[in-house]
Design an enzyme around this catalytic site. Structure first.
Site, PDB file in Angstrom:
ATOM      1  N   ASN A 186       0.858  -1.193   0.000  1.00 47.56           N
ATOM      2  CA  ASN A 186       0.000   0.000   0.000  1.00 47.56           C
ATOM      3  C   ASN A 186       0.899   1.250   0.000  1.00 47.56           C
ATOM      4  O   ASN A 186       1.695   1.444   0.920  1.00 47.56           O
ATOM      5  CB  ASN A 186      -0.901  -0.045   1.243  1.00 47.56           C
ATOM      6  CG  ASN A 186      -1.820   1.156   1.336  1.00 47.56           C
ATOM      7  OD1 ASN A 186      -1.402   2.286   1.083  1.00 47.56           O
ATOM      8  ND2 ASN A 186      -3.056   0.929   1.705  1.00 47.56           N
TER       9      ASN A 186
ATOM     10  N   HIS B 194       1.005   6.348   1.728  1.00 47.39           N
ATOM     11  CA  HIS B 194       1.735   7.367   2.488  1.00 47.39           C
ATOM     12  C   HIS B 194       2.863   8.036   1.707  1.00 47.39           C
ATOM     13  O   HIS B 194       3.410   9.046   2.151  1.00 47.39           O
ATOM     14  CB  HIS B 194       2.180   6.809   3.838  1.00 47.39           C
ATOM     15  CG  HIS B 194       0.967   6.503   4.678  1.00 47.39           C
ATOM     16  ND1 HIS B 194      -0.036   7.436   4.850  1.00 47.39           N
ATOM     17  CD2 HIS B 194       0.557   5.385   5.307  1.00 47.39           C
ATOM     18  CE1 HIS B 194      -1.010   6.890   5.574  1.00 47.39           C
ATOM     19  NE2 HIS B 194      -0.672   5.645   5.868  1.00 47.39           N
TER      20      HIS B 194
ATOM     21  N   HIS C 136      -5.667   3.547  -1.358  1.00 46.32           N
ATOM     22  CA  HIS C 136      -6.990   3.852  -0.785  1.00 46.32           C
ATOM     23  C   HIS C 136      -7.423   5.212  -1.324  1.00 46.32           C
ATOM     24  O   HIS C 136      -6.812   6.233  -1.003  1.00 46.32           O
ATOM     25  CB  HIS C 136      -6.874   3.873   0.749  1.00 46.32           C
ATOM     26  CG  HIS C 136      -8.188   4.040   1.454  1.00 46.32           C
ATOM     27  ND1 HIS C 136      -8.325   3.777   2.790  1.00 46.32           N
ATOM     28  CD2 HIS C 136      -9.409   4.424   1.024  1.00 46.32           C
ATOM     29  CE1 HIS C 136      -9.595   4.001   3.152  1.00 46.32           C
ATOM     30  NE2 HIS C 136     -10.262   4.402   2.093  1.00 46.32           N
TER      31      HIS C 136
ATOM     32  N   ARG D 127      -9.603   7.876  -0.824  1.00 44.98           N
ATOM     33  CA  ARG D 127     -10.523   8.384   0.203  1.00 44.98           C
ATOM     34  C   ARG D 127     -11.414   9.488  -0.361  1.00 44.98           C
ATOM     35  O   ARG D 127     -10.984  10.235  -1.251  1.00 44.98           O
ATOM     36  CB  ARG D 127      -9.721   8.938   1.390  1.00 44.98           C
ATOM     37  CG  ARG D 127      -9.162   7.859   2.280  1.00 44.98           C
ATOM     38  CD  ARG D 127      -8.507   8.455   3.506  1.00 44.98           C
ATOM     39  NE  ARG D 127      -8.295   7.428   4.505  1.00 44.98           N
ATOM     40  CZ  ARG D 127      -9.190   7.083   5.437  1.00 44.98           C
ATOM     41  NH1 ARG D 127     -10.329   7.722   5.531  1.00 44.98           N
ATOM     42  NH2 ARG D 127      -8.918   6.124   6.288  1.00 44.98           N
TER      43      ARG D 127
ATOM     44  N   ARG E 232      -7.181  12.764   0.703  1.00 47.02           N
ATOM     45  CA  ARG E 232      -6.074  13.274   1.523  1.00 47.02           C
ATOM     46  C   ARG E 232      -4.715  12.747   1.051  1.00 47.02           C
ATOM     47  O   ARG E 232      -3.698  13.337   1.341  1.00 47.02           O
ATOM     48  CB  ARG E 232      -6.274  12.925   3.001  1.00 47.02           C
ATOM     49  CG  ARG E 232      -6.180  11.469   3.328  1.00 47.02           C
ATOM     50  CD  ARG E 232      -6.265  11.214   4.813  1.00 47.02           C
ATOM     51  NE  ARG E 232      -7.605  11.393   5.331  1.00 47.02           N
ATOM     52  CZ  ARG E 232      -8.028  10.822   6.460  1.00 47.02           C
ATOM     53  NH1 ARG E 232      -7.200  10.093   7.189  1.00 47.02           N
ATOM     54  NH2 ARG E 232      -9.265  10.982   6.878  1.00 47.02           N
TER      55      ARG E 232
ATOM     56  N   GLU F 261      -8.794   0.437  -2.477  1.00 48.19           N
ATOM     57  CA  GLU F 261      -9.710   0.468  -1.336  1.00 48.19           C
ATOM     58  C   GLU F 261     -10.553   1.729  -1.459  1.00 48.19           C
ATOM     59  O   GLU F 261     -10.029   2.796  -1.782  1.00 48.19           O
ATOM     60  CB  GLU F 261      -8.927   0.550  -0.028  1.00 48.19           C
ATOM     61  CG  GLU F 261      -8.005  -0.605   0.221  1.00 48.19           C
ATOM     62  CD  GLU F 261      -7.072  -0.336   1.401  1.00 48.19           C
ATOM     63  OE1 GLU F 261      -7.114   0.749   2.000  1.00 48.19           O
ATOM     64  OE2 GLU F 261      -6.287  -1.231   1.705  1.00 48.19           O
TER      65      GLU F 261
ATOM     66  N   THR G  41      -8.176   3.476   8.554  1.00 52.98           N
ATOM     67  CA  THR G  41      -9.353   2.625   8.707  1.00 52.98           C
ATOM     68  C   THR G  41      -9.315   1.998  10.094  1.00 52.98           C
ATOM     69  O   THR G  41      -8.292   1.435  10.492  1.00 52.98           O
ATOM     70  CB  THR G  41      -9.335   1.520   7.628  1.00 52.98           C
ATOM     71  OG1 THR G  41      -8.981   2.117   6.386  1.00 52.98           O
ATOM     72  CG2 THR G  41     -10.680   0.857   7.511  1.00 52.98           C
TER      73      THR G  41
ATOM     74  N   GLU H 287     -10.859  -9.403   3.189  1.00 48.09           N
ATOM     75  CA  GLU H 287      -9.586  -9.023   3.808  1.00 48.09           C
ATOM     76  C   GLU H 287      -9.851  -8.952   5.309  1.00 48.09           C
ATOM     77  O   GLU H 287     -10.660  -8.130   5.762  1.00 48.09           O
ATOM     78  CB  GLU H 287      -9.095  -7.672   3.286  1.00 48.09           C
ATOM     79  CG  GLU H 287      -7.783  -7.277   3.951  1.00 48.09           C
ATOM     80  CD  GLU H 287      -7.255  -5.921   3.492  1.00 48.09           C
ATOM     81  OE1 GLU H 287      -7.580  -5.475   2.388  1.00 48.09           O
ATOM     82  OE2 GLU H 287      -6.499  -5.321   4.276  1.00 48.09           O
TER      83      GLU H 287
ATOM     84  N   HIS I 164      -3.604  -4.706   8.013  1.00 49.42           N
ATOM     85  CA  HIS I 164      -3.747  -3.524   8.864  1.00 49.42           C
ATOM     86  C   HIS I 164      -2.782  -3.605  10.034  1.00 49.42           C
ATOM     87  O   HIS I 164      -2.851  -4.513  10.846  1.00 49.42           O
ATOM     88  CB  HIS I 164      -5.174  -3.293   9.383  1.00 49.42           C
ATOM     89  CG  HIS I 164      -5.421  -1.815   9.519  1.00 49.42           C
ATOM     90  ND1 HIS I 164      -5.015  -1.114  10.610  1.00 49.42           N
ATOM     91  CD2 HIS I 164      -5.944  -0.927   8.651  1.00 49.42           C
ATOM     92  CE1 HIS I 164      -5.299   0.160  10.415  1.00 49.42           C
ATOM     93  NE2 HIS I 164      -5.860   0.300   9.239  1.00 49.42           N
TER      94      HIS I 164
HETATM   95  N1  PXP Z   1      -6.074  -2.885   4.666  1.00 48.93           N
HETATM   96  C1  PXP Z   1      -6.945  -1.848   4.698  1.00 48.93           C
HETATM   97  C2  PXP Z   1      -8.379  -2.121   4.369  1.00 48.93           C
HETATM   98  C3  PXP Z   1      -6.521  -0.548   4.992  1.00 48.93           C
HETATM   99  O1  PXP Z   1      -7.416   0.467   5.000  1.00 48.93           O
HETATM  100  C4  PXP Z   1      -5.158  -0.325   5.243  1.00 48.93           C
HETATM  101  C5  PXP Z   1      -4.676   1.066   5.518  1.00 48.93           C
HETATM  102  O2  PXP Z   1      -4.879   1.857   4.399  1.00 48.93           O
HETATM  103  C6  PXP Z   1      -4.287  -1.428   5.188  1.00 48.93           C
HETATM  104  C7  PXP Z   1      -4.768  -2.693   4.924  1.00 48.93           C
HETATM  105  C8  PXP Z   1      -2.811  -1.269   5.407  1.00 48.93           C
HETATM  106  O3  PXP Z   1      -2.601  -0.941   6.719  1.00 48.93           O
HETATM  107  P1  PXP Z   1      -1.159  -0.422   7.174  1.00 48.93           P
HETATM  108  O4  PXP Z   1      -0.928   0.845   6.450  1.00 48.93           O
HETATM  109  O5  PXP Z   1      -1.320  -0.272   8.642  1.00 48.93           O
HETATM  110  O6  PXP Z   1      -0.193  -1.507   6.773  1.00 48.93           O
END
Ligand code: PXP
Length: 247
Positions: free
Chosen positions: A8, A11, A44, A46, A50, A71, A102, A152, A192
Site C-alpha cells: 500500500n 503514504h 486507498h 478516500r 487526503r 480500497e 481505517t 480481507e 492492517h
Molecule cells: N487494509 C486496509 C483495508 C486498509 O485500510 C489499510 C490502511 O490503508 C491497510 C490494509 C494497510 O494498513 P497499514 O498501512 O497499517 O499496513
C-alpha cells in the site's frame, strides 16, 4: 506457501500532498516495489482525497504490470471514480473523515442491501470485490452470501496488542475466520498494522493468500529505500522466492 504481498503506497502520496506538489511520486514508489518483488499494489482512494488522487489511479493502472487493488468506501461517489480506471480488485472499507486510518471492518450484515448493489455493479464491470471485515464468522458468511470474491481480515486488533502480551486469542480468531472464509469459497487476504515484528504469525496462516501492508513499509523506506523495505518485508513473510500470480 507464504502469502503474496500487496504494498500500500498511500503514504508516499501523503508526503506529496503535504506540499500539494509533485514529489514524492507514488507511481515511482509503486514501480520500485514492483521491481523489489511484491505481487500487487494497493491504494486507498478516500472521499477527502487526503493522499491518493484520481490521477494516481489512472497512471498506476496504465504503467503497472502488477494487479492494482483500490480500497474505497461503499458509496456511489466512490464507484464513479473507481470503475473507470478498472483496477483488478476493489476492497470496500468503512470510511469516516475524522479517522486517521481505517479503524475497523465493514459491518456487512448491517450494510447488506447497499453492498449487494455495489458488489453487483463492480462485478458487472469485471472488477473483483473484496470486503474488509473484522475476523468474525458471521461477517464472512454474509460476504459469501453477497457473492464477494474475497475478504480481507482486519489484523488491526492483533497489531495493536501491547508489546509482550499474548496474541493467541486474537490469532485464534483470525485463523478460525480464515478457515471459515476459505471453506465458503472466498479468497482470504489480511492486513492492517502489520510490521516486520508481527507479520510472521499472520503469514503462517495457510488460508491467507495475500497481505496488504503499507505504513510500516513506507516508514522503513524513508531510511533504507523502497526496494530494500519491500524485500525485508517479503523476507519476514518467508516469501522471498515467490511473489506468485494474482488471484
Ligand atoms: N487494509 C486496509 C483495508 C486498509 O485500510 C489499510 C490502511 O490503508 C491497510 C490494509 C494497510 O494498513 P497499514 O498501512 O497499517 O499496513
Amino acid at each position: 506457501m507464504s502469502p503474496r504481498l500487496s504494498v500500500n503506497i498511500d503514504h508516499v502520496a501523503t508526503l506529496r500532498q503535504a506540499r500539494v506538489g509533485r514529489e514524492p511520486e507514488p507511481v515511482a514508489a509503486a514501480l520500485a516495489a514492483q521491481s523489489a518483488g511484491c505481487a500487487g499494489i494497493t491504494v486507498h482512494l478516500r472521499a477527502d482525497r487526503r493522499h491518493i488522487q484520481d490521477r494516481d489511479l489512472r497512471v498506476l493502472k496504465e504503467v503497472l504490470s502488477l494487479p492494482l487493488n483500490v480500497e474505497c468506501a461503499a458509496t456511489p461517489e466512490a464507484m464513479e471514480s473507481v470503475i473507470g480506471p478498472k483496477p483488478h480488485m476493489v476492497t470496500l472499507v468503512p470510511e469516516t473523515r475524522e479517522e486517521l486510518t481505517t479503524t475497523g471492518g465493514l459491518d456487512a450484515i448491517f450494510l447488506q442491501a447497499p453492498l449487494r448493489q455495489i458488489i453487483r455493479e463492480l462485478k458487472a464491470s469485471d472488477i473483483r470485490v473484496s470486503l474488509f471485515l473484522d475476523p468474525s464468522r458471521e461477517q464472512v458468511m454474509m460476504a459469501a452470501k453477497l457473492e464477494a470474491d474475497a475478504v480481507e481480515l482486519n489484523t488491526g486488533v492483533y497489531s495493536d496488542l501491547p508489546f509482550g502480551s499474548d496474541p493467541s486469542l486474537e490469532l485464534g480468531r483470525i485463523r478460525d475466520t480464515a478457515k471459515r472464509a476459505a471453506n465458503l469459497g472466498l479468497r482470504v487476504l489480511a492486513g492492517h498494522g502489520l510490521s516486520l515484528r508481527n507479520v510472521g504469525q499472520i503469514a503462517a496462516i495457510p488460508e491467507i493468500e495475500e497481505l496488504n501492508i503499507g505504513h510500516s513499509i513506507i516508514a522503513r523506506a524513508v531510511f533504507v529505500g523502497m526496494e530494500r523495505a519491500v524485500q525485508e518485508m517479503l523476507s519476514a513473510m518467508g516469501a522471498m522466492n515467490g511473489a506468485g500470480a494474482a488471484p
